[in-house]
Design a protein around this motif. Structure first.
Motif, PDB file in Angstrom:
ATOM      1  N   ALA A  39       1.153  -1.186  -0.097  1.00 48.11           N
ATOM      2  CA  ALA A  39       0.237   0.176  -0.383  1.00 48.11           C
ATOM      3  C   ALA A  39       0.838   1.500   0.257  1.00 48.11           C
ATOM      4  O   ALA A  39      -0.358   2.514  -0.384  1.00 48.11           O
ATOM      5  N   THR A 112      -3.953   4.649   9.456  1.00 49.14           N
ATOM      6  CA  THR A 112      -4.055   3.545   7.968  1.00 49.14           C
ATOM      7  C   THR A 112      -3.123   2.929   7.876  1.00 49.14           C
ATOM      8  O   THR A 112      -3.141   1.845   7.314  1.00 49.14           O
ATOM      9  N   ASP A 116      -2.563  -0.741   6.729  1.00 50.61           N
ATOM     10  CA  ASP A 116      -1.427  -1.417   5.632  1.00 50.61           C
ATOM     11  C   ASP A 116       0.005  -2.094   6.210  1.00 50.61           C
ATOM     12  O   ASP A 116      -0.634  -3.717   5.386  1.00 50.61           O
ATOM     13  N   ARG A 185     -10.719   2.818   3.631  1.00 50.91           N
ATOM     14  CA  ARG A 185      -9.984   2.337   3.255  1.00 50.91           C
ATOM     15  C   ARG A 185      -9.829   3.064   1.511  1.00 50.91           C
ATOM     16  O   ARG A 185      -8.478   3.344   0.614  1.00 50.91           O
ATOM     17  N   ARG A 190      -6.655   3.697  -0.896  1.00 48.75           N
ATOM     18  CA  ARG A 190      -5.989   1.963  -0.714  1.00 48.75           C
ATOM     19  C   ARG A 190      -6.867   1.758  -1.521  1.00 48.75           C
ATOM     20  O   ARG A 190      -6.892   0.234  -2.133  1.00 48.75           O
ATOM     21  N   GLY A 224      -6.305  -3.579  -4.228  1.00 41.68           N
ATOM     22  CA  GLY A 224      -5.960  -2.829  -2.866  1.00 41.68           C
ATOM     23  C   GLY A 224      -6.303  -3.452  -1.661  1.00 41.68           C
ATOM     24  O   GLY A 224      -7.732  -4.078  -1.950  1.00 41.68           O
TER      25      GLY A 224
END
Length: 225
Positions: A39, A112, A116, A185, A190, A224
């Motif tokens: 990511a 975040t 990831d 996300r 992402r 992702g």
């Protein structure tokens, strides 16, 4: 941006929760410290940790603390985790003194990156996380600004647990709905354009897809996690 949501968790609660979550992912797993983080292209786990330490130092300086020296380029993951906790504990105290709402961007960034790391290491993310709600607020706020800047019709953003926001200005002309984790996300760059379009939309999503590339975020070219 308007919203219907509960009172958010203070930053000095959400931030240490993200630190604990990331430490729990990495403690005792030294073989993974040079593992790539898809990511964050070109970053390894240690690169990501160095970033988190750097951000914590910057925010500490803005709150009156002494900005620590940048981590050494050859710092190990355990060293970076310890350094982050050292800076973070002082930062938690200063955030509490400031009223608990002055580190929201940093909390969003840490949360975040915790997600990831979960994706990079193949670990299921926690079912609940106190940093999720304040992170989502920050992300919707940034997205809302981009909707307005691009002159797009207002969009209602809904989480499946009942939270709603209006992104943009005025009466919403469409809505997008997803679980809160998926919204985090999606709004943090992402999710690919195909994944974004596959969410639950009340209208064709095309007009709003460009707004998902805002601030530091850009949807990846492929799916992702």
């Amino acid at each position: 941006m308007t919203a219907t949501r509960p009172t958010s968790t203070p930053d000095f609660v959400g931030y240490p929760a993200a630190r604990r979550g990331i430490r729990a992912l990495l403690d005792g797993r030294p073989a993974l410290h040079r593992h790539p983080v898809p990511a964050c292209p070109e970053w390894t786990v240690t690169d990501l940790l160095a970033h988190l330490v750097e951000i914590a130092g910057r925010v500490l300086g803005r709150h009156g603390g002494t900005v620590p020296a940048a981590p050494a380029p050859d710092s190990t993951a355990p060293e970076l985790l310890d350094r982050w906790d050292d800076v973070g504990r002082e930062l938690d105290r200063r955030l509490a003194q400031a009223g608990g709402r002055s580190g929201d961007l940093m909390v969003m960034d840490a949360f975040t990156h915790e997600l990831d790391l979960c994706a990079a290491l193949g670990v299921a993310p926690p079912a609940e996380h106190v940093a999720q709600a304040p992170s989502l607020e920050v992300l919707v706020r940034g997205f809302s600004g981009e909707v307005t800047a691009l002159g797009l019709p207002p969009l209602r953003v809904r989480s499946t647990d009942g939270l709603t926001w209006t992104a943009g200005e005025g009466r919403p002309e469409a809505s997008v709905t997803a679980p809160a984790r998926d919204l985090c996300r999606a709004l943090a760059g992402r999710r690919s354009l195909a994944q974004l379009a596959a969410m639950e939309w009340s209208e064709a999503p095309g007009p709003w897809l460009p707004a998902f590339g805002w601030g530091p975020f850009t949807p990846p070219p492929s799916a992702g996690a």
